[in-house]
Design a protein around this motif. Structure first.
Motif, mmCIF file in Angstrom:
data_model
loop_
_atom_site.group_PDB
_atom_site.id
_atom_site.type_symbol
_atom_site.label_atom_id
_atom_site.label_comp_id
_atom_site.label_asym_id
_atom_site.label_seq_id
_atom_site.Cartn_x
_atom_site.Cartn_y
_atom_site.Cartn_z
ATOM 1 N N GLN A 307 -2.040 -80.908 -57.696
ATOM 2 C CA GLN A 307 -0.797 -81.576 -57.008
ATOM 3 C C GLN A 307 0.246 -80.320 -57.686
ATOM 4 O OE1 GLN A 307 -0.262 -83.634 -54.788
ATOM 5 N NE2 GLN A 307 -1.764 -85.106 -54.605
ATOM 6 N N ALA A 308 0.246 -80.149 -58.938
ATOM 7 C CA ALA A 308 1.506 -79.248 -59.345
ATOM 8 C C ALA A 308 1.450 -77.780 -58.867
ATOM 9 C CB ALA A 308 1.170 -79.323 -60.803
ATOM 10 N N GLY A 309 0.230 -77.267 -58.705
ATOM 11 C CA GLY A 309 0.244 -76.109 -57.847
ATOM 12 C C GLY A 309 0.703 -76.028 -56.623
ATOM 13 N N ALA A 310 0.200 -77.098 -55.726
ATOM 14 C CA ALA A 310 0.556 -77.174 -54.553
ATOM 15 C C ALA A 310 2.141 -77.435 -54.388
ATOM 16 C CB ALA A 310 0.140 -78.398 -53.853
ATOM 17 N N GLU A 311 2.875 -78.078 -55.166
ATOM 18 C CA GLU A 311 4.132 -78.011 -55.516
ATOM 19 C C GLU A 311 4.972 -76.618 -55.619
ATOM 20 O OE1 GLU A 311 7.759 -79.530 -54.667
ATOM 21 O OE2 GLU A 311 5.891 -80.562 -54.260
ATOM 22 N N GLU A 312 4.339 -76.097 -56.531
ATOM 23 C CA GLU A 312 4.781 -74.606 -56.796
ATOM 24 C C GLU A 312 4.866 -73.801 -55.520
ATOM 25 O OE1 GLU A 312 2.515 -72.886 -59.788
ATOM 26 O OE2 GLU A 312 2.911 -74.122 -61.160
ATOM 27 N N ILE A 313 4.015 -73.799 -54.558
ATOM 28 C CA ILE A 313 3.762 -73.293 -53.310
ATOM 29 C C ILE A 313 5.180 -73.630 -52.769
ATOM 30 C CG2 ILE A 313 2.789 -72.623 -51.052
ATOM 31 C CD1 ILE A 313 0.114 -72.777 -52.793
ATOM 32 N N ALA A 314 5.343 -74.814 -52.478
ATOM 33 C CA ALA A 314 6.500 -75.519 -51.731
ATOM 34 C C ALA A 314 7.759 -74.896 -52.217
ATOM 35 C CB ALA A 314 6.148 -77.038 -51.653
ATOM 36 N N VAL A 315 7.899 -75.031 -53.759
ATOM 37 C CA VAL A 315 9.014 -74.657 -54.168
ATOM 38 C C VAL A 315 9.217 -72.943 -53.850
ATOM 39 C CG1 VAL A 315 10.211 -74.003 -56.460
ATOM 40 C CG2 VAL A 315 9.029 -75.912 -56.130
ATOM 41 N N ALA A 316 8.204 -72.280 -53.862
ATOM 42 C CA ALA A 316 8.505 -70.751 -53.426
ATOM 43 C C ALA A 316 8.850 -70.777 -51.968
ATOM 44 C CB ALA A 316 7.380 -70.056 -53.822
ATOM 45 N N LEU A 317 8.369 -71.619 -50.968
ATOM 46 C CA LEU A 317 8.563 -71.320 -49.800
ATOM 47 C C LEU A 317 10.106 -71.792 -49.474
ATOM 48 C CD1 LEU A 317 7.785 -71.041 -46.919
ATOM 49 C CD2 LEU A 317 6.727 -73.375 -46.851
ATOM 50 N N ARG A 318 10.382 -72.971 -49.942
ATOM 51 C CA ARG A 318 11.810 -73.361 -50.125
ATOM 52 C C ARG A 318 12.960 -72.346 -50.522
ATOM 53 N NH1 ARG A 318 10.108 -78.050 -52.346
ATOM 54 N NH2 ARG A 318 11.118 -77.620 -54.124
ATOM 55 N N ALA A 319 12.711 -71.496 -51.666
ATOM 56 C CA ALA A 319 13.495 -70.721 -52.163
ATOM 57 C C ALA A 319 13.433 -69.449 -51.246
ATOM 58 C CB ALA A 319 12.898 -70.126 -53.630
ATOM 59 N N ALA A 320 12.448 -68.904 -50.793
ATOM 60 C CA ALA A 320 12.308 -67.880 -49.579
ATOM 61 C C ALA A 320 13.015 -68.323 -48.412
ATOM 62 C CB ALA A 320 10.937 -67.685 -49.288
ATOM 63 N N LEU A 321 12.941 -69.321 -47.936
ATOM 64 C CA LEU A 321 13.500 -69.503 -46.636
ATOM 65 C C LEU A 321 14.993 -69.980 -46.796
ATOM 66 C CD1 LEU A 321 12.188 -69.697 -43.900
ATOM 67 C CD2 LEU A 321 10.613 -69.518 -45.698
ATOM 68 N N ASN A 322 15.553 -70.401 -48.113
ATOM 69 C CA ASN A 322 16.909 -70.826 -48.116
ATOM 70 C C ASN A 322 17.697 -69.640 -48.614
ATOM 71 O OD1 ASN A 322 17.050 -73.397 -47.804
ATOM 72 N ND2 ASN A 322 15.948 -73.913 -49.629
#
Length: 366
Positions: A307-322
């Protein structure tokens, strides 16, 4: 190959049922424990990517997102069965499969964020650009596989499409060429029951979409698209067959589009909530979690790490799109052809003049 070997089964292949219990099959075997855990990791990551992307659309950071929520078993299976030198030809709904093949989430979402290019280098990741027009990528996939075979390369191409694409002429042309020329390509249909608002019953009168394969002289297979283990087994066999010189195959995965076609679609206008709820009980992620837990292959510690690994991907996606993109308008014309035509040059000059006038207007207003 005998005609009986070309026909699909009456019911889709299943190795794990809705309750997470193993199902014996006379032909297909359950993937090993490591592969199942890797698939479960992909399911978690895929679900988190889908949820995060949908949130980014609502925040105005993405122009559109065709979610594969509920179809993650197909996405992960398609990516995991391919070898290092194989190629994936995805559709617009296959962002999770694209990311699973090694493309960063930020690069995978560039196109859907409204930029002009696909966002990643296809040659680096062996993933073709995501195709928005229905079925056009199938012709490209067949041509690529044919060329690779003529060069003597050990390459298999997996071409993804939806049920709606089977109504397009490109689908039939690709199938026919692949069969006649014995091309190492696997056609993978994610039958999620709807082509936007058009139900499957208005797409085809065949017993299944997999039955279309026999008309071209290739085997057709049906698989429970919400069973990641079965998807891996059936697709894996088709890829192995293509690699060993057995030619093309068609695999139909029976799954369901849990969310609207895109954020611009209102799915309540053409389907009932009870139908959606029924498919929610067949969730591929919950099914695999239950199965792995019952076998002692998954516990709270492993679940937490994944779950933590999946959340890291989401964080990276948010950062890139923001992050605001630094766009160069001339790139719209710079990469169309090697030498810019007079017509393109004229269009660029018109756009450049408009940009300059707008800049002067903004400066005067200040």
């Amino acid at each position: 190959m005998h005609d009986d070997d070309l026909l699909p089964r009456d019911t889709p292949v299943r190795l794990i049922d809705e309750n997470g219990s193993a199902v014996d099959d006379e032909h297909y075997t359950m993937p090993d424990a490591d592969t199942l855990l890797r698939a479960y990791q992909g399911l978690l990551e895929g679900r988190r990517i889908n949820d995060q992307a949908y949130a980014l659309v609502r925040q105005g950071r993405m122009a559109v997102y065709p979610s594969s929520h509920g179809q993650e078993a197909c996405q992960i299976g398609a990516a995991l069965v391919l070898g290092e030198h194989d190629w994936l030809f995805p559709t617009y709904r296959d962002s999770v499969a694209v990311i699973e093949r090694g493309v960063t989430p930020a690069e995978a979402m560039v196109l859907l964020a409204g930029d002009w290019h696909s966002g990643y280098d296809p040659a680096e990741h062996r993933v073709a650009p995501q195709a928005t027009p229905l079925a056009t990528q199938l012709l490209h996939a067949v041509g690529f596989a044919h060329a690779a075979r003529r060069r003597g390369e050990d390459t298999v191409v997996l071409a993804m499409c939806g049920d709606g694409a089977t109504s397009e002429g490109d689908f039939h042309e690709a199938m026919n060429f692949a069969a006649v020329f014995h091309v190492p390509v696997v056609f993978f249909i994610q039958n999620n029951e709807f082509a936007i608002s058009v139900p499957l019953s208005r797409q085809s009168a065949a017993p299944s979409l997999a039955h279309k394969a026999i008309g071209y002289g290739m085997p057709g297979r049906r698989v429970d698209g919400n069973d990641a283990a079965a998807v891996l087994a059936v697709l894996g066999e088709a890829v192995d067959r293509a690699r060993s010189g057995g030619g093309p195959s068609l695999v139909e995965a029976h799954t369901y589009r849990m969310q609207a076609h895109t954020n611009a679609d209102d799915d309540t206008r053409y389907r009932e909530s009870a139908e959606v709820k029924a498919w929610a009980e067949r969730d591929p992620l919950l099914r695999m979690r239950t199965h792995l837990t019952a076998r002692g292959l998954l516990d709270d510690d492993i679940e937490g790490r994944l779950q933590a690994g999946a959340e890291e991907i989401a964080v990276a996606l948010r950062a890139a799109l923001n992050t605001e993109a630094d766009l160069e308008p001339e790139d719209l014309f710079r990469f169309v052809t090697a030498d810019r035509s007079p017509q393109l040059e004229e269009q660029w000059q018109l756009l450049r003049d408009e940009i300059e006038r707008a800049s002067l207007t903004d400066a005067g207003g200040r």
